[in-house]
Design a protein around this motif. Structure first.
Motif, PDB file in Angstrom:
ATOM      1  N   LYS A 110      78.033  41.273 -62.276  1.00 11.88           N
ATOM      2  CA  LYS A 110      79.362  40.869 -61.821  1.00 11.88           C
ATOM      3  C   LYS A 110      79.679  41.470 -60.464  1.00 11.88           C
ATOM      4  N   LEU A 111      79.266  42.718 -60.258  1.00 11.36           N
ATOM      5  CA  LEU A 111      79.490  43.338 -58.954  1.00 11.36           C
ATOM      6  C   LEU A 111      78.732  42.585 -57.864  1.00 11.36           C
ATOM      7  N   ALA A 112      77.480  42.203 -58.160  1.00  7.88           N
ATOM      8  CA  ALA A 112      76.690  41.459 -57.183  1.00  7.88           C
ATOM      9  C   ALA A 112      77.325  40.101 -56.884  1.00  7.88           C
ATOM     10  N   ARG A 113      78.011  39.514 -57.869  1.00  3.85           N
ATOM     11  CA  ARG A 113      78.611  38.191 -57.675  1.00  3.85           C
ATOM     12  C   ARG A 113      79.868  38.233 -56.826  1.00  3.85           C
ATOM     13  N   THR A 114      80.330  39.405 -56.477  1.00  7.43           N
ATOM     14  CA  THR A 114      81.446  39.476 -55.533  1.00  7.43           C
ATOM     15  C   THR A 114      80.996  39.112 -54.123  1.00  7.43           C
ATOM     16  N   GLN A 115      79.687  39.039 -53.917  1.00  5.54           N
ATOM     17  CA  GLN A 115      79.136  38.578 -52.643  1.00  5.54           C
ATOM     18  C   GLN A 115      78.556  37.173 -52.849  1.00  5.54           C
ATOM     19  N   ILE A 116      79.126  36.207 -52.175  1.00  4.47           N
ATOM     20  CA  ILE A 116      78.650  34.824 -52.287  1.00  4.47           C
ATOM     21  C   ILE A 116      77.542  34.633 -51.249  1.00  4.47           C
ATOM     22  N   ARG A 117      76.320  34.462 -51.729  1.00  2.00           N
ATOM     23  CA  ARG A 117      75.158  34.345 -50.837  1.00  2.00           C
ATOM     24  C   ARG A 117      74.660  32.902 -50.752  1.00  2.00           C
ATOM     25  N   ALA A 118      74.065  32.581 -49.607  1.00  3.12           N
ATOM     26  CA  ALA A 118      73.522  31.236 -49.386  1.00  3.12           C
ATOM     27  C   ALA A 118      72.293  31.014 -50.262  1.00  3.12           C
ATOM     28  N   PRO A 119      72.215  29.874 -50.971  1.00  2.00           N
ATOM     29  CA  PRO A 119      71.075  29.630 -51.858  1.00  2.00           C
ATOM     30  C   PRO A 119      69.822  29.138 -51.133  1.00  2.00           C
ATOM     31  N   TYR A 120      69.976  28.731 -49.871  1.00  8.42           N
ATOM     32  CA  TYR A 120      68.845  28.205 -49.099  1.00  8.42           C
ATOM     33  C   TYR A 120      69.260  28.157 -47.628  1.00  8.42           C
ATOM     34  N   ASP A 121      68.300  27.849 -46.755  1.00  8.56           N
ATOM     35  CA  ASP A 121      68.637  27.615 -45.346  1.00  8.56           C
ATOM     36  C   ASP A 121      69.437  26.319 -45.261  1.00  8.56           C
ATOM     37  N   GLY A 122      70.590  26.373 -44.623  1.00 10.65           N
ATOM     38  CA  GLY A 122      71.376  25.151 -44.598  1.00 10.65           C
ATOM     39  C   GLY A 122      72.549  25.198 -43.649  1.00 10.65           C
ATOM     40  N   MET A 123      73.501  24.308 -43.930  1.00  9.78           N
ATOM     41  CA  MET A 123      74.671  24.114 -43.078  1.00  9.78           C
ATOM     42  C   MET A 123      75.902  23.959 -43.959  1.00  9.78           C
ATOM     43  N   VAL A 124      77.030  24.411 -43.448  1.00 13.64           N
ATOM     44  CA  VAL A 124      78.296  24.306 -44.174  1.00 13.64           C
ATOM     45  C   VAL A 124      78.889  22.917 -43.945  1.00 13.64           C
ATOM     46  N   GLN A 125      79.209  22.240 -45.035  1.00 17.04           N
ATOM     47  CA  GLN A 125      79.871  20.936 -44.921  1.00 17.04           C
ATOM     48  C   GLN A 125      81.388  21.110 -44.837  1.00 17.04           C
ATOM     49  N   ASN A 126      81.928  21.984 -45.679  1.00 20.89           N
ATOM     50  CA  ASN A 126      83.355  22.300 -45.600  1.00 20.89           C
ATOM     51  C   ASN A 126      83.612  23.621 -46.303  1.00 20.89           C
ATOM     52  N   ARG A 127      84.746  24.250 -45.968  1.00 19.37           N
ATOM     53  CA  ARG A 127      85.168  25.498 -46.614  1.00 19.37           C
ATOM     54  C   ARG A 127      86.517  25.286 -47.262  1.00 19.37           C
ATOM     55  N   GLN A 128      86.668  25.781 -48.500  1.00 17.29           N
ATOM     56  CA  GLN A 128      87.894  25.535 -49.251  1.00 17.29           C
ATOM     57  C   GLN A 128      88.647  26.821 -49.589  1.00 17.29           C
ATOM     58  N   ALA A 129      88.130  27.967 -49.204  1.00 17.93           N
ATOM     59  CA  ALA A 129      88.795  29.246 -49.480  1.00 17.93           C
ATOM     60  C   ALA A 129      89.148  29.919 -48.159  1.00 17.93           C
ATOM     61  N   ASP A 130      90.165  30.805 -48.216  1.00 20.26           N
ATOM     62  CA  ASP A 130      90.580  31.488 -47.003  1.00 20.26           C
ATOM     63  C   ASP A 130      90.748  32.976 -47.282  1.00 20.26           C
ATOM     64  N   LEU A 131      90.812  33.726 -46.222  1.00 23.66           N
ATOM     65  CA  LEU A 131      90.925  35.174 -46.314  1.00 23.66           C
ATOM     66  C   LEU A 131      92.234  35.550 -47.008  1.00 23.66           C
ATOM     67  N   GLY A 132      92.153  36.521 -47.959  1.00 27.01           N
ATOM     68  CA  GLY A 132      93.327  36.962 -48.685  1.00 27.01           C
ATOM     69  C   GLY A 132      93.662  36.131 -49.891  1.00 27.01           C
ATOM     70  N   GLN A 133      92.996  35.028 -50.085  1.00 27.12           N
ATOM     71  CA  GLN A 133      93.259  34.160 -51.230  1.00 27.12           C
ATOM     72  C   GLN A 133      92.727  34.788 -52.506  1.00 27.12           C
ATOM     73  N   TYR A 134      93.502  34.683 -53.593  1.00 26.46           N
ATOM     74  CA  TYR A 134      93.018  35.158 -54.887  1.00 26.46           C
ATOM     75  C   TYR A 134      92.331  33.988 -55.585  1.00 26.46           C
ATOM     76  N   VAL A 135      91.104  34.216 -55.990  1.00 31.99           N
ATOM     77  CA  VAL A 135      90.320  33.146 -56.616  1.00 31.99           C
ATOM     78  C   VAL A 135      90.021  33.527 -58.057  1.00 31.99           C
ATOM     79  N   ASN A 136      90.054  32.538 -58.916  1.00 34.47           N
ATOM     80  CA  ASN A 136      89.723  32.724 -60.324  1.00 34.47           C
ATOM     81  C   ASN A 136      88.287  32.297 -60.590  1.00 34.47           C
ATOM     82  N   LEU A 137      87.846  32.547 -61.777  1.00 36.41           N
ATOM     83  CA  LEU A 137      86.502  32.147 -62.172  1.00 36.41           C
ATOM     84  C   LEU A 137      86.357  30.627 -62.061  1.00 36.41           C
ATOM     85  N   GLY A 138      85.343  30.160 -61.323  1.00 39.42           N
ATOM     86  CA  GLY A 138      85.091  28.729 -61.180  1.00 39.42           C
ATOM     87  C   GLY A 138      85.818  28.075 -60.022  1.00 39.42           C
ATOM     88  N   THR A 139      86.504  28.840 -59.189  1.00 42.17           N
ATOM     89  CA  THR A 139      87.197  28.261 -58.030  1.00 42.17           C
ATOM     90  C   THR A 139      86.178  27.802 -56.982  1.00 42.17           C
TER      91      THR A 139
END
Length: 392
Positions: free
Chosen positions: A179-208
């Motif tokens: 769970k501690l490691a999952r606080t860091q969202i890591r890239a699963p492969y070499d790629g590109m961002v299509q869009n971002r849906q979260a912002d700094l300071g936002q509280y996110v729940n499981l599955g957001t």
């Protein structure tokens, strides 16, 4: 001589001179030129019918899609405390890069608690192992006297319980660390961002959902193929639609047409119920030109492209312009006797420019190019000598 007599003689003289002049003109006139006789046969231009091998290209189109596309979601809850600069639409990243961090403090505490619980379980196990050893020694003399100790007397259940507690504490520690490691969202492969849906300071729940990313190593295009085109893509060696067939993808960039090489990697197992189309999937390696030193524009995901697929070649067939076809696959020909005939062709393939066939004509036939108003079979023709060539 009276004046009246003079007038009569003058008139007779004029008449005689006129008669002599007409006789001379008739005698010495040039012979009349004979006009050439015009032939009643229609004059036609013809094309020879020659058997040959022709490469085949199947046309299709489709939209570029990423081969791997992933929606990044949270596996733990917490506040977003860091967003990487590349975690923006169009940002490039490498596999393992940290794209976003969630506040880890609660999960660090959970890891410390799990470590403490594991240490306590290990201490209890050591204590029980010591007590079991003491019991074993105490029973050693009694065993020589023929008495048999029970498992409880040797404290085996207590030792097993302590071992199970250690295993449980180790599992709890592993879960807390995960769970501690999952606080860091890591890239699963070499790629590109299509869009971002979260912002700094936002509280996110499981599955957001945090954003959408896709791999840039390759992209794919689904190409619809009609039933009648499939046989030309069939490989007799593979007994299926040929894979690894070369595909040329092209698109317009302003006034410039740009192309990219691709290949067929698979055929989908179902037929689209809406349009009865089969689908082949073409793959493009490195569509964004990140690895290759290429000056061609990037083939962006979402682009609409035209596809030219190299099919199985047509061997020993006739090819003629499609414009020569009339009615229900009818072709006007000049036969070996230069007479107009109408042949019904069995077409192997028809494109916007050409028709391909093997049967329907006879030896000596030549395809008529000239438009005829009322083509009547059996009409004698005058074939332009410059275009005469019989079927081999």
């Amino acid at each position: 001589m009276p004046a009246a007599a003079k007038a009569r003689w003058l008139a007779l003289l004029i008449i005689a001179l006129g008669a002599l002049a007409l006789g001379a003109a008739y005698t010495f006139k040039p012979p009349a030129q004979k006009k050439p006789q015009v032939s009643a046969k229609p004059v036609v231009q013809t094309l020879p019918l020659t058997l040959a091998d022709y490469p085949l290209t199947i046309r299709s189109q489709g939209t570029v899609q990423p081969r791997n596309s992933t929606t990044l979601v949270t596996e733990v809850a917490g506040e977003v405390i860091h967003i990487a600069s590349v975690f923006e639409a169009g940002g490039l990243f490498k596999r393992g890069d940290v794209l976003l961090r969630i506040d880890p403090h609660d999960y660090q505490v959970a890891v410390q608690q799990a470590e403490a619980a594991l240490a306590g379980a290990k201490a209890r196990l050591a204590e029980e192992l010591g007590k079991a050893e003491v019991a074993r020694r105490e029973w050693a003399s009694l065993i020589k006297q023929g008495r048999k100790p029970t498992d409880l007397a040797l404290r085996k259940p207590y030792v097993d319980q302590a071992k199970a507690a250690v295993d449980s504490a180790q599992a709890d520690l592993a879960a807390a660390e995960r769970k501690l490691a999952r606080t860091q969202i890591r890239a699963p492969y070499d790629g590109m961002v299509q869009n971002r849906q979260a912002d700094l300071g936002q509280y996110v729940n499981l599955g957001t959902a945090l954003g959408q990313v896709f791999a840039t190593d390759s992209a794919e295009v689904r190409l619809p193929i009609a039933d009648q085109q499939l046989p030309f893509l069939y490989s007799s060696a593979q007994h299926s639609v040929a894979h690894q067939q070369a595909v040329n993808l092209s698109a317009q960039f302003g006034a410039q047409s740009v192309s990219w090489p691709a290949r067929i990697v698979r055929s989908e197992a179902t037929v689209d119920e809406r349009n009865r189309m089969h689908y082949l999937v073409a793959r493009i390696d490195d569509p964004y030109n990140l690895r290759a030193n290429s000056t061609a524009p990037a083939l962006k995901v979402g682009s609409f492209v035209q596809a030219a697929i190299s099919g199985e070649p047509l061997t020993q067939v006739y090819r003629l312009p499609r414009s020569l076809l009339h009615g229900d696959n009818q072709l006007l020909v000049a036969d070996r006797d230069d007479r107009l005939q109408q042949r019904t062709l069995t077409l192997l393939r028809s494109t916007g420019q050409y028709i391909y066939f093997r049967s329907g004509t006879e030896p000596g036939d030549r395809a008529i190019q000239t438009a005829l108003e009322l083509p009547v079979p059996g009409t004698a023709l005058q074939v332009n000598p410059a275009t005469q060539q019989a079927t081999p």
